[in-house]
Write a protein that holds these residues in place. Structure first.
Motif, PDB file in Angstrom:
ATOM      1  N   UNK A   1       0.843  -1.190   0.000  1.00 21.96           N
ATOM      2  CA  UNK A   1       0.000   0.000   0.000  1.00 21.96           C
ATOM      3  C   UNK A   1       0.882   1.244   0.000  1.00 21.96           C
ATOM      4  N   UNK A   2       0.972   1.909  -1.149  1.00 23.63           N
ATOM      5  CA  UNK A   2       1.827   3.086  -1.310  1.00 23.63           C
ATOM      6  C   UNK A   2       3.185   2.869  -0.650  1.00 23.63           C
ATOM      7  N   UNK A   3       3.937   1.881  -1.116  1.00 26.51           N
ATOM      8  CA  UNK A   3       5.170   1.470  -0.429  1.00 26.51           C
ATOM      9  C   UNK A   3       6.236   2.540  -0.355  1.00 26.51           C
ATOM     10  N   UNK A   4       6.229   3.511  -1.275  1.00 26.98           N
ATOM     11  CA  UNK A   4       7.322   4.493  -1.275  1.00 26.98           C
ATOM     12  C   UNK A   4       6.905   5.847  -0.711  1.00 26.98           C
TER      13      UNK A   4
ATOM     14  N   UNK B   1       3.604 -12.854  -6.654  1.00 24.75           N
ATOM     15  CA  UNK B   1       2.907 -11.736  -7.269  1.00 24.75           C
ATOM     16  C   UNK B   1       2.910 -10.531  -6.340  1.00 24.75           C
ATOM     17  N   UNK B   2       2.992  -9.329  -6.907  1.00 25.34           N
ATOM     18  CA  UNK B   2       2.972  -8.098  -6.128  1.00 25.34           C
ATOM     19  C   UNK B   2       1.901  -7.172  -6.698  1.00 25.34           C
ATOM     20  N   UNK B   3       0.943  -6.804  -5.861  1.00 28.28           N
ATOM     21  CA  UNK B   3      -0.067  -5.812  -6.209  1.00 28.28           C
ATOM     22  C   UNK B   3       0.202  -4.580  -5.357  1.00 28.28           C
ATOM     23  N   UNK B   4       0.392  -3.419  -5.999  1.00 27.50           N
ATOM     24  CA  UNK B   4       0.705  -2.230  -5.219  1.00 27.50           C
ATOM     25  C   UNK B   4      -0.027  -0.998  -5.729  1.00 27.50           C
TER      26      UNK B   4
END
Length: 253
Positions: free
Chosen positions: A169-172, A197-200
């Protein structure tokens, strides 16, 4: 079969249709970015996948299994990890102890006495820290770390139960430009290695167009477009939807 299949999910809050019949799929080892203007339904969609919200209709399949309506912890047990917009770590514990706590939870031993917990799977914790480039700082308290390093520790913690799907969730958020790219390059490399898998969700377009394999664009609760970064950047509908939002869809320098 896709790792994750979101099929016609909808969610309303009173008279507000936050998400309307959204469908997309995510493959193992792939990074999919959810983007859109404020109020587009990104967070709602994200939370429908993670179990924080229950869909009014439609379903979410993980490896072909319907996980719709399951509690977040049950979904986590099925192999879905998560990182948060504001990093979730124990500031008073050392870096390695934070990862050991995550391993304790993965092993269902979170209520063990601390003297036993302090030695729990230390070598595995150090191996996870090595994957994210933080092993050299294993004995430092998290409170002493730069924010970019805290985000790396959080990533190691999210990997502790060997997830097949990682939700970011908004990793950056809150990170400097160089840190943003480095963190998502790391996530991309780990996703490939683990076939995870990566969902962001993400507001930084340099991260989205530089690191995502595919991009899904939401507008007013609906899926406007989906495709590769190159396809999305060239899509006239996407350009029109973003006019006046301050988001840059052109390739970052």
């Amino acid at each position: 079969m896709s790792l994750l299949q979101v099929q016609n999910i909808s969610k309303a809050f009173g008279g507000v249709k936050a998400v309307q019949n959204i469908s997309f799929a995510l493959q193992a080892g792939e990074l999919l970015a959810l983007i859109g203007p404020n109020g587009a339904g990104k967070t709602t969609t994200f939370n429908l996948v993670g179990g924080q919200l229950a869909a009014d209709s439609g379903q979410v399949l993980l490896g072909g299994k319907n996980i719709s309506g399951l509690a977040p912890r049950a979904i986590w047990r099925l192999g879905v990890g998560r990182t948060f917009q504001i990093a979730q770590t124990f500031a008073s514990l050392t870096v390695v102890e934070n990862v050991q706590m995550a391993l304790l939870s993965a092993d269902r031993k979170i209520f063990s006495w601390w003297p036993r917990a302090a030695g729990h799977r230390r070598s595995d914790a150090l191996a996870l820290l090595e994957q994210v480039g933080m092993q050299a700082q294993a004995e430092r308290p998290c409170s002493e770390l730069a924010y970019g390093d805290v985000k790396r520790v959080e990533l190691a913690m999210a990997l502790a139960h060997d997830p097949q799907l990682l939700l970011m969730d908004e990793p950056t958020a809150g990170m400097a430009p160089g840190e943003r790219v480095a963190l998502m390059q790391l996530a991309r490399r780990i996703a490939r290695q683990r076939q995870m898998g990566v969902l962001f969700t993400e507001h930084s377009m340099d991260v989205v167009f530089g690191q995502a394999d595919r991009v899904a664009v939401l507008v007013r609760g609906q899926l406007l477009a989906e495709g590769t970064p190159q396809q999305i950047r060239a899509d006239a509908r996407v350009q029109q939807a973003y006019l006046g939002t301050g988001l840059v869809l052109e390739k970052q320098k």
